[in-house]
Write an enzyme that holds these catalytic residues in place. Structure first.
Site, PDB file in Angstrom:
ATOM      1  N   ASP A   9       0.812  -1.215   0.000  1.00 44.05           N
ATOM      2  CA  ASP A   9       0.000   0.000   0.000  1.00 44.05           C
ATOM      3  C   ASP A   9       0.845   1.263   0.000  1.00 44.05           C
ATOM      4  O   ASP A   9       0.373   2.337   0.405  1.00 44.05           O
ATOM      5  CB  ASP A   9      -0.919   0.001   1.220  1.00 44.05           C
ATOM      6  CG  ASP A   9      -0.137  -0.087   2.536  1.00 44.05           C
ATOM      7  OD1 ASP A   9       0.855  -0.836   2.583  1.00 44.05           O
ATOM      8  OD2 ASP A   9      -0.530   0.576   3.513  1.00 44.05           O
TER       9      ASP A   9
ATOM     10  N   LYS B  26      -6.817  -0.262   6.365  1.00 46.90           N
ATOM     11  CA  LYS B  26      -5.619  -0.077   7.182  1.00 46.90           C
ATOM     12  C   LYS B  26      -5.413   1.408   7.458  1.00 46.90           C
ATOM     13  O   LYS B  26      -5.576   2.243   6.571  1.00 46.90           O
ATOM     14  CB  LYS B  26      -4.413  -0.658   6.467  1.00 46.90           C
ATOM     15  CG  LYS B  26      -3.091  -0.451   7.207  1.00 46.90           C
ATOM     16  CD  LYS B  26      -2.082   0.176   6.278  1.00 46.90           C
ATOM     17  CE  LYS B  26      -0.754   0.401   6.988  1.00 46.90           C
ATOM     18  NZ  LYS B  26       0.281   0.881   6.075  1.00 46.90           N
TER      19      LYS B  26
ATOM     20  N   GLU C 105      -3.341  -0.012  13.636  1.00 46.68           N
ATOM     21  CA  GLU C 105      -1.875   0.020  13.584  1.00 46.68           C
ATOM     22  C   GLU C 105      -1.297   1.270  14.250  1.00 46.68           C
ATOM     23  O   GLU C 105      -1.067   2.283  13.594  1.00 46.68           O
ATOM     24  CB  GLU C 105      -1.382  -0.044  12.125  1.00 46.68           C
ATOM     25  CG  GLU C 105       0.133  -0.043  12.008  1.00 46.68           C
ATOM     26  CD  GLU C 105       0.634   0.008  10.566  1.00 46.68           C
ATOM     27  OE1 GLU C 105       1.873  -0.010  10.377  1.00 46.68           O
ATOM     28  OE2 GLU C 105      -0.179   0.067   9.631  1.00 46.68           O
TER      29      GLU C 105
ATOM     30  N   GLU D  30       1.987   2.232  15.175  1.00 48.36           N
ATOM     31  CA  GLU D  30       3.384   1.773  15.074  1.00 48.36           C
ATOM     32  C   GLU D  30       4.258   2.507  16.079  1.00 48.36           C
ATOM     33  O   GLU D  30       4.308   3.739  16.094  1.00 48.36           O
ATOM     34  CB  GLU D  30       3.929   1.990  13.656  1.00 48.36           C
ATOM     35  CG  GLU D  30       5.372   1.551  13.521  1.00 48.36           C
ATOM     36  CD  GLU D  30       5.933   1.680  12.120  1.00 48.36           C
ATOM     37  OE1 GLU D  30       7.153   1.443  11.944  1.00 48.36           O
ATOM     38  OE2 GLU D  30       5.178   2.022  11.193  1.00 48.36           O
TER      39      GLU D  30
ATOM     40  N   LYS E 140      -2.147  -4.544  13.875  1.00 50.02           N
ATOM     41  CA  LYS E 140      -0.840  -4.539  13.215  1.00 50.02           C
ATOM     42  C   LYS E 140       0.149  -3.830  14.144  1.00 50.02           C
ATOM     43  O   LYS E 140       0.495  -2.675  13.951  1.00 50.02           O
ATOM     44  CB  LYS E 140      -0.908  -3.840  11.850  1.00 50.02           C
ATOM     45  CG  LYS E 140       0.398  -3.947  11.067  1.00 50.02           C
ATOM     46  CD  LYS E 140       0.250  -3.489   9.617  1.00 50.02           C
ATOM     47  CE  LYS E 140       1.592  -3.586   8.895  1.00 50.02           C
ATOM     48  NZ  LYS E 140       1.494  -3.274   7.454  1.00 50.02           N
TER      49      LYS E 140
ATOM     50  N   SER F  85       2.253  -8.834   8.545  1.00 45.79           N
ATOM     51  CA  SER F  85       1.778  -7.891   7.536  1.00 45.79           C
ATOM     52  C   SER F  85       2.993  -7.074   7.138  1.00 45.79           C
ATOM     53  O   SER F  85       3.233  -5.988   7.662  1.00 45.79           O
ATOM     54  CB  SER F  85       0.666  -6.996   8.104  1.00 45.79           C
ATOM     55  OG  SER F  85       0.255  -6.055   7.128  1.00 45.79           O
TER      56      SER F  85
ATOM     57  N   TYR G  73       7.152   7.737   5.340  1.00 43.97           N
ATOM     58  CA  TYR G  73       6.463   6.921   4.347  1.00 43.97           C
ATOM     59  C   TYR G  73       5.819   7.820   3.295  1.00 43.97           C
ATOM     60  O   TYR G  73       5.362   8.908   3.607  1.00 43.97           O
ATOM     61  CB  TYR G  73       5.372   6.065   5.013  1.00 43.97           C
ATOM     62  CG  TYR G  73       5.954   4.902   5.792  1.00 43.97           C
ATOM     63  CD1 TYR G  73       5.936   3.630   5.265  1.00 43.97           C
ATOM     64  CD2 TYR G  73       6.521   5.108   7.040  1.00 43.97           C
ATOM     65  CE1 TYR G  73       6.472   2.545   5.979  1.00 43.97           C
ATOM     66  CE2 TYR G  73       7.058   4.039   7.752  1.00 43.97           C
ATOM     67  CZ  TYR G  73       7.028   2.780   7.228  1.00 43.97           C
ATOM     68  OH  TYR G  73       7.552   1.730   7.945  1.00 43.97           O
TER      69      TYR G  73
END
Length: 398
Positions: free
Chosen positions: A73, A185, A225, A227, A267, A336, A398
């Site tokens: 993604d 997500k 998620e 992170e 995740k 994932s 990202y």
């Protein structure tokens, strides 16, 4: 507070026909529980999505034995960074060629149960004209979609971030469902070197909870998620401390928003030392700390824990996952991965048509290794030096 386990459902796994493109929106079956106390005040609590049964089936399909998620993604900008690493220009044609290589790898569905797509990819076709969503379904892979709009500075914090994208999310998720997506997500981050501040943790948890509730209302299983970034010199105990705080906050707000736990996937980051810490952790230590975190913070109702790799090497991510699956636990503990599945594949391809088969073989090798790790049967034998190279980038965006 509404219970997150009001739903009684069979463990049936989603049939491929149930996530094909163009499926009409379901009409509500069970959506509201009305409480009528003896006094004049009445309380209405939203207890489950109109899609409750389907959400459970989708989550169980993605969390099926020996399989995990291919995270493909990357935004167009991030995909451009990947292409630049092999000397390719960031054009739609090059992005399409690479994504075609990934989804058409023969037998990929044996090891991969779900694929997270970027919006461009959800509506894209392969180079030979087949819809990418249809190709995934033929491989018995559930299509998913990244729905957040990326990180921006969080005002009033210690140089921390928050994730935007809630505006217009309901209409976008409804459209993604119609296009064939069956899970979503949303990635937000917590930085240990920057605190993390109570404000940043609360913002991350609340945003994830609102996204999850909206996604479930549209028929999409939300991947939750938060992170915890690898950046920093801190030890594994500090990571564990922060992770406990983050996940406590996340599940508090998921419950506050009446999110159905049986219809979500997580995740999380593995519990590891900071990337710049001098004391490294063995796979067994990572497994011990991470499983202890899950046992203290994650309800058994959650069907799947799909770990991110977060800059670990391909082999390191697989070894750590394998160590976590050496003993029974209440969840499907799986993967994932993005770079930890794609790195060798991308370099093998190099943008050359004649390298497509070799690149697909590299992808299947990594997918199979992680499939074995999900079953606790990975040995690490025969891995290439390339697969052992770490992929952490300090301050990576990202």
């Amino acid at each position: 507070m509404a219970s997150a386990s009001l739903l009684k459902s069979s463990p049936t796994v989603l049939d491929k026909s149930e996530f094909v493109k163009g499926q009409s929106l379901r009409q509500p079956s069970v959506s509201v529980v009305r409480c009528h106390p003896t006094n004049a005040t009445s309380l209405s609590v939203r207890a489950a999505s109109s899609y409750a049964d389907e959400l459970v089936k989708t989550a169980k399909t993605v969390a099926s034995p020996g399989r995990g998620i291919l995270a493909m993604d990357e935004s167009n900008a991030t995909c451009g960074k990947r292409l630049a690493s092999i000397g390719l220009e960031n054009t739609e044609a090059n992005r399409q060629a690479y994504r075609t290589l990934l989804v058409t790898a023969p037998g990929l569905g044996e090891y991969i149960s779900g694929a997270i797509l970027f919006e461009e990819t959800l509506y894209q076709s392969t180079v030979d004209g087949r819809k990418i969503v249809d190709v995934l379904v033929e491989q018995n892979i559930v299509p998913g979609i990244k729905v957040d709009k990326g990180l921006v500075p969080l005002a009033g914090s210690n140089d921390e971030s928050w994730c935007q994208g809630l505006d217009g999310l309901a209409s976008r998720t409804a459209a993604y469902y119609q296009q064939g997506a069956r899970f979503a997500k949303w990635r937000t981050v917590v930085s240990i070197p920057n605190g993390p501040s109570a404000l940043a943790v609360k913002e991350a948890a609340w945003g994830l909870a609102r996204y999850a509730a909206i996604s479930q209302d549209s028929g999409l299983v939300p991947i939750v998620e938060p992170e915890i970034l690898l950046d920093g010199e801190h030890g594994i105990d500090r990571t564990f401390e922060v992770a406990q705080k983050v996940w406590a906050e996340v599940f508090f707000y998921l419950a506050e928003n009446n999110v159905m736990f049986e219809g979500i996937l997580l995740k999380p980051s593995m519990v590891t030392p900071g990337a710049e810490c001098k004391d490294r952790a063995t796979p067994q230590q990572v497994a011990d700390y991470t499983l202890r975190l899950l046992q203290r913070r994650i309800p058994p109702a959650v069907p799947g824990i799909m770990f991110l790799s977060g800059g670990q090497s391909e082999v390191e991510a697989t070894l750590n996952l394998n160590a976590m699956n050496q003993a029974p636990n209440p969840w499907h503990v799986s993967f994932s991965y993005a770079r930890a599945l794609q790195n060798t594949c991308l370099k093998t391809w190099g943008g050359q048509t004649e390298n497509v088969k070799a690149a697909q073989d590299a992808l299947l090798t990594r997918a199979k290794a992680n499939s074995l790790a999900q079953l606790g049967k990975y040995t690490g034998e025969g891995e290439s030096d390339e697969a052992k190279q770490g992929m952490f980038v300090k301050g990576y965006v990202y």
